[in-house]
Design a protein around this motif. Sequence first.
Motif, PDB file in Angstrom:
ATOM      1  N   TYR A  67       8.223  12.016  44.695  1.00 41.36           N
ATOM      2  CA  TYR A  67       8.137  11.312  43.414  1.00 41.36           C
ATOM      3  C   TYR A  67       6.893  10.847  42.510  1.00 41.36           C
ATOM      4  O   TYR A  67       6.183  10.436  43.175  1.00 41.36           O
ATOM      5  CB  TYR A  67       9.012  10.213  43.315  1.00 41.36           C
ATOM      6  N   LEU A  68       7.174  11.571  41.528  1.00 42.94           N
ATOM      7  CA  LEU A  68       5.410  11.622  41.646  1.00 42.94           C
ATOM      8  C   LEU A  68       4.995  10.294  40.082  1.00 42.94           C
ATOM      9  O   LEU A  68       5.737  10.656  39.396  1.00 42.94           O
ATOM     10  CB  LEU A  68       4.537  13.030  40.318  1.00 42.94           C
ATOM     11  N   CYS A  69       4.409   9.328  40.193  1.00 41.55           N
ATOM     12  CA  CYS A  69       4.234   8.438  39.815  1.00 41.55           C
ATOM     13  C   CYS A  69       3.077   7.263  39.156  1.00 41.55           C
ATOM     14  O   CYS A  69       1.801   8.612  39.804  1.00 41.55           O
ATOM     15  CB  CYS A  69       4.841   7.230  39.794  1.00 41.55           C
ATOM     16  N   GLY A  70       2.553   6.957  37.941  1.00 36.35           N
ATOM     17  CA  GLY A  70       1.275   7.078  37.735  1.00 36.35           C
ATOM     18  C   GLY A  70       0.818   7.732  36.748  1.00 36.35           C
ATOM     19  O   GLY A  70       0.925   9.132  37.084  1.00 36.35           O
ATOM     20  N   ASP A  71      -0.345   7.330  36.277  1.00 38.40           N
ATOM     21  CA  ASP A  71      -1.288   8.473  35.655  1.00 38.40           C
ATOM     22  C   ASP A  71      -2.587   9.235  35.991  1.00 38.40           C
ATOM     23  O   ASP A  71      -2.724   8.810  37.038  1.00 38.40           O
ATOM     24  CB  ASP A  71      -2.144   6.861  33.922  1.00 38.40           C
ATOM     25  N   CYS A  72      -2.244  10.391  35.229  1.00 42.75           N
ATOM     26  CA  CYS A  72      -3.040  11.589  36.391  1.00 42.75           C
ATOM     27  C   CYS A  72      -3.143  12.229  35.561  1.00 42.75           C
ATOM     28  O   CYS A  72      -3.337  13.672  34.768  1.00 42.75           O
ATOM     29  CB  CYS A  72      -1.749  12.452  37.209  1.00 42.75           C
ATOM     30  N   ARG A 128      12.710  19.612  45.452  1.00 42.88           N
ATOM     31  CA  ARG A 128      13.042  17.945  43.938  1.00 42.88           C
ATOM     32  C   ARG A 128      11.756  17.302  43.228  1.00 42.88           C
ATOM     33  O   ARG A 128      11.650  16.728  44.635  1.00 42.88           O
ATOM     34  CB  ARG A 128      14.101  17.325  44.351  1.00 42.88           C
ATOM     35  N   VAL A 129      11.299  17.399  42.962  1.00 41.66           N
ATOM     36  CA  VAL A 129      10.333  16.585  42.168  1.00 41.66           C
ATOM     37  C   VAL A 129      10.680  16.342  41.077  1.00 41.66           C
ATOM     38  O   VAL A 129      11.330  16.608  39.500  1.00 41.66           O
ATOM     39  CB  VAL A 129       9.141  17.810  41.535  1.00 41.66           C
ATOM     40  N   ASP A 130      10.513  14.925  41.211  1.00 37.32           N
ATOM     41  CA  ASP A 130      10.483  14.168  39.904  1.00 37.32           C
ATOM     42  C   ASP A 130       9.200  13.183  39.323  1.00 37.32           C
ATOM     43  O   ASP A 130       8.782  12.960  40.516  1.00 37.32           O
ATOM     44  CB  ASP A 130      11.846  12.539  40.576  1.00 37.32           C
ATOM     45  N   TRP A 131       9.231  13.119  37.834  1.00 38.87           N
ATOM     46  CA  TRP A 131       8.042  12.263  37.036  1.00 38.87           C
ATOM     47  C   TRP A 131       8.456  11.674  37.212  1.00 38.87           C
ATOM     48  O   TRP A 131       9.442  11.177  35.941  1.00 38.87           O
ATOM     49  CB  TRP A 131       7.864  13.288  35.846  1.00 38.87           C
ATOM     50  N   LYS A 132       7.765   9.934  36.706  1.00 33.82           N
ATOM     51  CA  LYS A 132       8.181   8.890  36.555  1.00 33.82           C
ATOM     52  C   LYS A 132       8.031   8.405  35.172  1.00 33.82           C
ATOM     53  O   LYS A 132       7.092   9.558  34.474  1.00 33.82           O
ATOM     54  CB  LYS A 132       7.283   7.723  36.650  1.00 33.82           C
ATOM     55  N   ASN A 133       9.311   8.219  34.600  1.00 27.73           N
ATOM     56  CA  ASN A 133       8.836   8.842  33.129  1.00 27.73           C
ATOM     57  C   ASN A 133       8.728   7.571  31.805  1.00 27.73           C
ATOM     58  O   ASN A 133       9.646   6.507  31.492  1.00 27.73           O
ATOM     59  CB  ASN A 133      10.782   9.650  32.744  1.00 27.73           C
ATOM     60  N   LYS A 134       7.949   7.051  31.275  1.00 20.56           N
ATOM     61  CA  LYS A 134       7.244   6.092  31.075  1.00 20.56           C
ATOM     62  C   LYS A 134       6.223   6.742  29.212  1.00 20.56           C
ATOM     63  O   LYS A 134       5.140   5.882  29.512  1.00 20.56           O
ATOM     64  CB  LYS A 134       6.640   4.768  31.750  1.00 20.56           C
ATOM     65  N   HIS A 173       7.421   9.266  47.687  1.00 22.81           N
ATOM     66  CA  HIS A 173       7.468   7.975  46.849  1.00 22.81           C
ATOM     67  C   HIS A 173       6.281   7.905  46.349  1.00 22.81           C
ATOM     68  O   HIS A 173       5.996   6.245  46.883  1.00 22.81           O
ATOM     69  CB  HIS A 173       8.579   7.775  46.612  1.00 22.81           C
ATOM     70  N   LEU A 174       5.208   8.631  45.376  1.00 25.83           N
ATOM     71  CA  LEU A 174       3.842   7.904  45.523  1.00 25.83           C
ATOM     72  C   LEU A 174       2.926   8.085  44.538  1.00 25.83           C
ATOM     73  O   LEU A 174       3.666   9.290  43.609  1.00 25.83           O
ATOM     74  CB  LEU A 174       3.150   8.577  46.953  1.00 25.83           C
ATOM     75  N   PRO A 175       2.103   7.419  43.851  1.00 30.75           N
ATOM     76  CA  PRO A 175       1.102   7.761  42.590  1.00 30.75           C
ATOM     77  C   PRO A 175       0.992   9.265  43.042  1.00 30.75           C
ATOM     78  O   PRO A 175       0.789   9.948  43.886  1.00 30.75           O
ATOM     79  CB  PRO A 175       0.241   6.692  43.023  1.00 30.75           C
ATOM     80  N   HIS A 176       0.863  10.088  41.655  1.00 28.47           N
ATOM     81  CA  HIS A 176       0.131  11.321  41.600  1.00 28.47           C
ATOM     82  C   HIS A 176      -0.404  11.316  42.577  1.00 28.47           C
ATOM     83  O   HIS A 176      -0.898  12.884  43.638  1.00 28.47           O
ATOM     84  CB  HIS A 176      -0.088  11.607  40.442  1.00 28.47           C
TER      85      HIS A 176
END
Length: 533
Positions: free
Chosen positions: A307-312, A354-360, A283-286
Amino acid sequence: MVNTDGHARSVFSRNFASTNSAAPVAMLPNDVLYEIFLQAVSHPIRIERQALQWQGSWLAATQVCRSWRKLALDAPRLWSTIHVDLKSNVNMVRLFVERSKNVTLKVYFLGWRPKARYVPSADSEGKFAPKLAAAAQVLSGETHRIIEFSTGKLWPVELSAVLSPFVSEAPQLRVLRIGPQLPAPMLVVHDVPFGGRTPLSLEQLWLEATVTSVPAYAGLTSLLLHYQATPTLADLLSCLEQCPTLRTLSLAMRECFVRDITGRRAHCDQPVSLSELEYLGLHLPHKDVEEVLQHLRFPTTARICLYLCGDCPDPASLTEICLPLHDNVVHMTAATLDISPGTVSIKSIDGHVRVDWKNKGELYMSGFNALTFPALKHLTVGLASHELSSRIWKRIFALIPGLSTLQIDDDEGLREGLLKALGSTPITGQGDASPPPAVVCPNLTAFLVPRFGSFRVLPLVERCFRRRAARGAFLEVFEVTLYLRPDRAIHEIAVKRLIQDVERLNQTVRGLRPTASRRTMVIDTTLDLDALM
């Protein structure tokens, strides 16, 4: 004079004992009864919405009869699991320590409380800290016997009160779990208990928001670091190198990996081999996910949760970086898609990936093209109460170029954004040499809604598939099951419109087989259209 009362009590006691001895449960051998007691200790009962004394779930058995009580008092293992909660009495903790004699101990500090008390206040946050500290002080003298130590659902002041007395080493410690705290996640700076030394016997380490660095424990089989102060990647990999037998690894850092003084990310040339890994959770930035996957080697049979979060804006292909992820994704033929206000999640039916993308919003969806699922044919969309734009839906469908069957588990998922995306042309990349397909998901031939409760969406559905048909993308299967309550009044005009929409869809769908499983529209028995006309 004859003491008739005493005589009567004696006769009653003998008759009662005789009746108990004849009961089937009294005929259980002691070894069987002992195992039953052990199971009761290992699986305590927790009453929902109440803080309770966990030991009470099995201590009642010691008051059934003299033989059961004697068996319990002569079995130290029954007293070796000590649960301390907000209502525990320090004298009861001393009693457990005394009756456990010299056997190893499992200690749990759990702050279960009603939901209303999870909101902190000036007088409630530290209310139970003295009681927990007193129990911890009693148990701190037995650290040489502790093999498992866990805390959870405690306020920071309560956690500090519990951990402070444990300064001696625990040479037999195998499992150490600290956290989660309340409110979570909240970083609490505190040294690892038991002197901060490295117990050679430690197998499982779970830390949540409690320490300031990655401890270098060797020989671990399970490592969970959540909401920690983020280390350098080199420090993390150095820690993992000492754990070649690791089976479970879960990382959820608070920020990006720390950069060195040159502004570049720290890295290691040699990958870390985890040949026995069974589960990997990141669960980290991309970009941090990319770097961790680049430096790990583990079996293709391991379950992976990202869990992919942050801009990439320019993500690398994760399947090219990680061979186990590639093998799982390439062979994935069916998956589910879950959408919430904060997350878009794709997971395989077998649970391996399982792959999650942070939705913002649009910016945070830029990492979508880091993964594609070329073999995925069947996609099930779960409850999607959160509205996504058609552009984000296009990006989701771009991950699945070969999609042939789309199933919506609930009509809440039939939102305008999804239907608008299905009826439009796909997003094309700047470097794409081949001409784009005429429509999103050009291979889609089956559309299923097993439970459909709002027929007002049908005009949008009809319009979507009419556009697809105009571009040469026809369905072969269209199944919608309508579920409406018998007591719900339906206007005659609405029914006529419903039938018209179905007829339009009949014209859009071609190649239907005349079998029950291939019907264009499945009408539930609770809706009798003929009677309503």
